[in-house]
Scaffold this motif. Structure first.
Motif, short mmCIF file in Angstrom:
data_model
loop_
_atom_site.label_atom_id
_atom_site.label_comp_id
_atom_site.label_asym_id
_atom_site.label_seq_id
_atom_site.Cartn_x
_atom_site.Cartn_y
_atom_site.Cartn_z
N MET A 1 0.93 -1.26 -0.11
CA MET A 1 0.08 0.04 0.14
C MET A 1 0.81 1.29 0.02
O MET A 1 1.89 1.37 0.50
CB MET A 1 -1.01 0.10 1.25
CG MET A 1 -1.68 -1.15 1.33
SD MET A 1 -2.88 -1.23 -0.25
CE MET A 1 -4.24 -0.30 0.24
N MET A 2 0.47 2.32 -0.48
CA MET A 2 1.22 3.63 -0.69
C MET A 2 0.25 4.65 -0.49
O MET A 2 -1.24 4.73 -0.36
CB MET A 2 1.77 3.69 -2.13
CG MET A 2 2.17 5.15 -2.54
SD MET A 2 2.75 5.44 -4.09
CE MET A 2 4.10 4.13 -4.24
N HIS A 3 0.95 5.58 0.30
CA HIS A 3 0.45 7.08 0.77
C HIS A 3 1.17 7.95 -0.19
O HIS A 3 2.32 8.09 -0.14
CB HIS A 3 0.46 7.36 2.10
CG HIS A 3 0.03 8.69 2.63
ND1 HIS A 3 -1.20 8.71 2.82
CD2 HIS A 3 0.58 9.87 2.56
CE1 HIS A 3 -1.51 9.94 3.22
NE2 HIS A 3 -0.24 10.47 3.22
N SER A 49 -3.40 1.09 -3.12
CA SER A 49 -2.34 0.25 -3.66
C SER A 49 -1.10 0.81 -4.64
O SER A 49 -1.60 2.01 -5.26
CB SER A 49 -2.70 -1.04 -4.79
OG SER A 49 -3.28 -0.49 -5.92
N ASP A 50 0.01 0.34 -4.57
CA ASP A 50 1.00 1.13 -5.38
C ASP A 50 0.66 1.26 -6.64
O ASP A 50 0.70 2.48 -7.21
CB ASP A 50 2.27 0.58 -5.31
CG ASP A 50 2.86 0.12 -4.00
OD1 ASP A 50 2.04 0.65 -3.08
OD2 ASP A 50 4.03 -0.02 -4.00
N SER A 51 0.14 0.54 -7.55
CA SER A 51 -0.51 0.67 -8.85
C SER A 51 -1.44 1.53 -9.27
O SER A 51 -1.54 2.43 -9.82
CB SER A 51 -0.58 -0.85 -9.58
OG SER A 51 -1.82 -1.37 -8.97
N GLN A 52 -2.58 1.67 -8.42
CA GLN A 52 -3.63 2.45 -8.23
C GLN A 52 -2.99 3.89 -8.31
O GLN A 52 -3.56 4.82 -8.67
CB GLN A 52 -4.78 2.10 -7.48
CG GLN A 52 -5.29 0.83 -8.07
CD GLN A 52 -6.36 0.07 -7.05
OE1 GLN A 52 -5.99 0.30 -5.75
NE2 GLN A 52 -7.71 -0.02 -7.31
N VAL A 53 -2.25 4.03 -7.18
CA VAL A 53 -1.65 5.39 -6.74
C VAL A 53 -0.89 6.04 -7.87
O VAL A 53 -1.18 7.34 -8.01
CB VAL A 53 -1.02 5.61 -5.28
CG1 VAL A 53 -0.34 6.70 -5.26
CG2 VAL A 53 -1.90 5.10 -4.38
N HIS A 54 -0.14 5.16 -8.45
CA HIS A 54 0.72 5.72 -9.57
C HIS A 54 -0.20 5.90 -10.74
O HIS A 54 0.21 6.94 -11.47
CB HIS A 54 1.77 4.66 -10.08
CG HIS A 54 3.07 4.52 -9.33
ND1 HIS A 54 3.65 5.49 -9.00
CD2 HIS A 54 3.35 3.59 -8.33
CE1 HIS A 54 4.54 5.01 -8.13
NE2 HIS A 54 4.31 4.08 -7.65
N THR A 77 5.68 10.21 -1.29
CA THR A 77 5.38 9.15 -1.06
C THR A 77 6.07 8.41 -0.10
O THR A 77 7.16 8.59 0.26
CB THR A 77 5.22 8.12 -2.44
OG1 THR A 77 6.73 7.91 -2.68
CG2 THR A 77 4.80 8.75 -3.39
N GLN A 78 5.18 7.58 0.61
CA GLN A 78 5.68 6.64 1.77
C GLN A 78 4.68 5.33 1.81
O GLN A 78 3.44 5.49 1.24
CB GLN A 78 5.66 7.39 3.15
CG GLN A 78 4.15 8.07 3.49
CD GLN A 78 4.57 9.12 4.42
OE1 GLN A 78 4.75 8.76 5.85
NE2 GLN A 78 4.53 10.51 4.26
N GLN A 79 5.24 4.41 2.50
CA GLN A 79 4.47 2.92 2.39
C GLN A 79 3.28 2.96 3.54
O GLN A 79 2.80 2.18 3.65
CB GLN A 79 5.54 1.95 2.55
CG GLN A 79 6.37 1.86 1.17
CD GLN A 79 5.63 1.66 0.00
OE1 GLN A 79 4.47 1.07 -0.22
NE2 GLN A 79 5.82 2.34 -1.03
#
Length: 90
Positions: A1-3, A49-54, A77-79
């Motif tokens: 997950m990503m913020h 999710s990382d891919s959705q944030v990207h 960004t951070q995890q």
């Protein structure tokens, strides 16, 4: 997950930016918020999710719509997530 914490500069106020950001966030199942800042920029926080944030950030860079023009984006960004439950316009 990503913020991700994002500050977008350019033609971003009075052009439907916050509404567009909310629509795209819903499309990508992201949570967080968006708000106008007094200096004319827009500030956002999104997480998922990382891919959705990207994917969201790629769409954001292209401006979401023809009326929005992004000239500069500061992205941090951070995890670690903050645990937002929805995406809101502030």
């Amino acid at each position: 997950m990503m913020h991700a914490h994002i500050i977008a500069n350019g033609r971003v106020q009075g052009v439907g930016f916050r509404y567009s950001a909310q629509q795209y966030a819903k499309e990508y199942n992201l949570n967080g918020w968006v708000q106008n800042k007094s200096d004319g920029s827009v500030e956002l926080e999104v997480e998922g999710s990382d891919s959705q944030v990207h994917s969201f950030m790629t769409d954001l860079e292209s401006g979401f719509s023809p009326f929005i023009r992004i000239e500069d984006m500061q992205i941090d960004t951070q995890q670690e997530e903050k645990g937002y439950k929805t995406f809101s316009i502030r």
